[in-house]
Design an enzyme around this catalytic site. Structure first.
Site, PDB file in Angstrom:
ATOM      1  CB  ALA A 170     -44.460   2.103 -52.775  1.00 53.06           C
ATOM      2  CB  CYS A 171     -39.426  -0.917 -52.312  1.00 54.80           C
ATOM      3  SG  CYS A 171     -39.947  -2.393 -51.402  1.00 54.80           S
ATOM      4  CB  VAL A 172     -39.268  -3.076 -56.997  1.00 56.30           C
ATOM      5  CG1 VAL A 172     -39.662  -4.039 -58.097  1.00 56.30           C
ATOM      6  CG2 VAL A 172     -38.667  -1.812 -57.586  1.00 56.30           C
TER       7      VAL A 172
END
Length: 828
Positions: A170-172
């Protein structure tokens, strides 16, 4: 859907030499192509995303992306530069192929699918090379349009001999890095013989969710995330947490490290506020996590107390409590009136505040198993009646307050984290977080407060209390002693805002007021100092708002309300968040307020502080009231000025050489830490393997590798020191020139700001007049929509004004930053 990879959106071999130039070029092209007209807003959106973590990929590619209001379709603009541009990429190399994603704020699933596929295509080495070599925009567009898939691991295809691994990525923003990390893990770990399953948590929602059976069979769980991930379903499993970039950059090293360093999960959450990528959380991050849970309680309790106390004193006088005047039986006349009930609610919230702070500090360190014992320890630490007095003491009257909460949270958190590393039998794993850990940690921290910390703290505070009382009862008491004791009381009042030092000063002053012949001067000095910290911290969030988040600015308003009513606890989050600067500034301001009130021997006959006591007459009306307010205002001015100055000295003004220099130093230090952490992990792996060495030659070879790594670690440290020295040298060479240049352009800067203000005022006036003329004839629902659009326009005008000022300041000082970088690059 219309093809998103448009030939007209591709620009090859453009002469751009910095990230800023690239972004400005992309924004201008977006305007020309009719994608998005507001270039400044788009530029701001790109930079906001960059501030959350680099979008530089590897092998010369970068995938910046921005979410903006006002568009309905996503677009891609591709730029290939003649020379590499510094982008803080994962491999540390410059980028020259920039694929910029411009995304609607509420992007559809179809758009997000295409954008994530774009990112995943770039995992293919051959495609990247072809894009680098493309002769024209037509060939580039044709290449990137080709449907490309990476084969995923299929557990039914073949039997793997490696480990069973499950992962979450999960990235920003949840568009690019989330899915790139997924594909990299699947590709590299499958090749290495591991059984791997990856769950993505991106803008499209949860993709390929892990099943309970997959989790049960997993040897290790890897969380590669820059956002909060719920880990409750992994209770009892070995879990290793890191940031998403590592899964892209070095997936095999990540697996080795995870297998070696994973700890047993015991009901916790991985927190990474603001999407800041960090492999290790320091003590401050854990304390800040605790503050985030404490803030709503402070606001709720503080507002209840402020209004109930303020209204009660306005009705019944400065000496009355929320229960009304005292009756003949010595009890309040109206103990259950609404103000008294609100006071009880506020008091209960403040009683909860301390355990909540401790509990969630511990939770941030070691998970939910640490929550209960840390809260218990802080609860006991905040109740002085539970402390064992030292010999000669009748009782202990000073609780440990928020300082005790921090002690409890950190000690319990790290103890539980250590226990989680124990290798226990499978049958005992379920018992550890619900029986063994709470019992041992809870009893241990409670004993520490009861027998070890409480008595000595109480004795020390009693001695200090006796000294203050003796000073005010002295026959030599006068202006000099009044100033000295006022400085002492002011410093104590502002140091820990309701903690042990503040509390003993307040209790001492209150006791002197209640004597048969009251001594009211100490309460006068104390009352002037009490509101300084909350008022000044709140004012700082307004005057220096760029250093504070929206949440902190909201907390600042609450702190000012509390300070007006004499509740200092509103400043606690600021003191814990930034102790070096905030506490120094608070103490200086408190000393000034206390010195002025003490020197003029201002009296306060109510055992309370803040402006409210003067407004309601506890400080005698007249000359004393004027001096009292002068003391408070002087203290607030000193604290605000000192704190703001310290913030600017530390970070620099917007766009300044100082700001750039500080960021450069932080980057050098962070890079050093990352490299040393990597070497540390390699050494740890070698030390484990060394124990199982089968021959002397093998052992000697590993020993040599360890020694080489030690030398490499020392070299990294040396190089970082040299870089820091070079950066400071470059800064010293240019800073005076920048100061002189800013001074020479001061009138032009003022003129620009004034013109911008006038333009903003004119724009707001025009749309306001237009609204007044048009809204009257609209139907109910049309009127509602019109108001919403109007408010959005007002917000955009204000945002544009701020952006113009910031961009002007950045542009004004830009050449000094360029010179700084040139000097620095020549030295390193």
């Amino acid at each position: 859907m219309e093809n998103i990879y448009k030939e007209k959106n591709i620009f090859l071999n453009i002469d751009l030499n910095s990230k800023e130039e690239v972004f400005k070029y992309i924004c201008n092209k977006a305007n020309e192509l009719g994608i998005f007209q507001d270039t400044e807003k788009l530029l701001k959106a790109f930079y906001e995303r960059e501030s959350q973590g680099t979008t530089g990929f590897e092998d010369g590619f970068a995938i910046p992306h921005a979410k903006v209001k006002g568009i309905t379709s996503a677009s891609i603009i591709c730029v290939r530069t003649l020379n590499g541009v510094e982008w803080q990429s994962l491999d540390g190399e410059p980028s020259n192929v920039i694929i910029a994603l411009i995304i609607p704020e509420n992007a559809s699933k179809e758009h997000l699918d295409i954008l994530s596929q774009t990112a995943k295509k770039l995992m293919d080495d051959k495609l990247r090379q072809k894009l680098k070599d493309a002769k024209d925009a037509k060939e580039f567009a044709k290449l990137i349009q080709v449907k490309y898939t990476i084969s995923k691991s299929n557990l039914e295809d073949s039997k793997k001999t490696g480990k069973n691994i499950v992962a979450i990525t999960a990235c920003v923003v949840g568009v690019a890095h989330t899915y790139m990390a997924e594909d990299k893990l699947l590709l590299e770990l499958t090749k290495a013989g591991h059984n791997i399953r990856v769950e993505t948590q991106g803008s499209k929602g949860v993709g390929t969710p892990l099943t309970a059976k997959e989790i049960e069979n997993a040897d290790v769980v890897i969380i590669a995330a820059d956002t909060k991930v719920d880990l409750d379903r992994f209770n009892g499993k070995l879990v290793y947490q890191t940031h998403v970039a590592r899964a892209i950059k070095e997936p095999l090293k990540l697996v080795d490290e995870a297998l070696l360093k994973a700890t047993i999960q015991a009901n916790s959450e991985f927190k990474n506020e603001g999407g800041i990528s960090k492999t290790k959380q320091g003590v401050l991050q854990h304390i800040l996590a605790g503050i985030s849970y404490m803030i709503p309680v402070i606001i709720m309790g503080g507002i209840c107390l402020a209004f109930s106390i303020g209204i009660a004193k306005a009705i019944w006088g400065p000496g009355a409590g929320t229960g009304g005047p005292i009756g003949e039986n010595g009890e309040p006349l109206y103990p259950w009136n609404p103000l008294a009930v609100m006071d009880k609610i506020g008091g209960a919230a403040f009683a909860l505040m301390i355990p909540i702070l401790a509990g969630f500090i511990a939770n941030s360190i070691a998970g939910r198993a640490a929550l209960a014992p840390a809260m218990l320890g802080a609860f006991i630490g905040n109740d002085a009646s539970k402390f064992m007095p030292l010999p000669g003491m009748t009782e202990v009257s000073t609780p440990t307050g928020f300082i005790g909460a921090i002690i409890s949270g950190l000690l319990v958190g790290y103890y539980v984290k250590w226990v989680n590393t124990w290798k226990v039998h499978k049958s005992l794993k379920a018992v550890m977080p619900i029986f063994f850990i709470p019992l041992t940690a809870g009893i241990g921290i409670s004993i520490l407060f009861i027998y070890i910390l409480g008595g000595p703290i109480g004795w020390l505070m009693n001695q200090l209390s006796s000294a203050i009382e003796a000073g005010y009862k002295s026959e030599n008491f006068g202006i000099g002693l009044g100033i000295g004791l006022g400085i002492l009381l002011g410093a104590m009042a502002s140091f820990d805002m309701g903690g042990p030092i503040n509390k003993i000063a307040f209790v001492t002053c209150s006791a002197l007021v209640t004597l048969e012949n009251p001594i009211a001067e100490p309460m006068g000095a104390m009352a002037a100092a009490i509101p300084v910290a909350p008022l000044a911290m709140g004012l700082s969030t307004i005057l220096f708002k760029r250093f504070f988040t929206n949440e902190e600015r909201g907390l600042g308003i609450s702190a000012m309300i509390m300070g007006t009513i004499g509740i200092s606890e509103g400043a606690i989050p600021f003191a814990i968040r930034d102790p070096k600067r905030a506490i120094v500034a608070n103490v200086l301001g408190g000393m000034v307020a206390g010195a002025i009130a003490g020197g003029f021997q201002v009296t306060d006959l109510a055992a309370h502080g803040g402006p409210i006591v003067a407004i309601l007459g506890a400080v005698p009306y007249g000359w004393f009231t004027i001096i009292f307010f002068i003391a408070i205002l002087s203290g607030v001015a000193v604290t605000t000025l000192v704190y703001g100055t310290l913030l600017i000295i530390n970070k620099g003004t917007i766009g300044s050489l100082k700001e750039h220099h500080v960021l450069k130093l932080e980057q050098i230090i962070e890079t050093k830490k990352e490299k040393q952490e990597e070497i540390k992990n390699k050494m740890l792996t070698l030390k484990v393997l060394l124990k199982s060495a089968k021959t002397q030659d093998e052992s000697n070879n590993m020993q040599k590798q360890i020694e080489d790594l030690k030398k490499e670690k020392a070299q990294i440290n040396f190089e970082a020191k040299e870089q820091i020295h070079a950066a400071k040298s470059a800064f010293d060479q240019i800073k005076d020139s920048e100061k002189l240049f800013i001074k020479e352009n001061l009138s032009a800067t003022k003129e620009f700001i004034q013109n911008s203000k006038e333009a903003r005022k004119k724009s707001l006036h025009e749309i306001s007049n237009k609204k007044n003329n048009e809204i009257a004839d609209l139907e109910k629902f049309d009127k509602k929509n019109y108001i919403v659009n109007y408010l959005n326009k007002v917000e955009n005008i204000k945002d544009d004004y701020q952006t113009q000022i910031i961009n002007y300041q950045i542009k004004l000082k830009e050449k000094f930053i360029i010179d700084y970088n040139k000097i620095l690059n020549s030295k390193i």
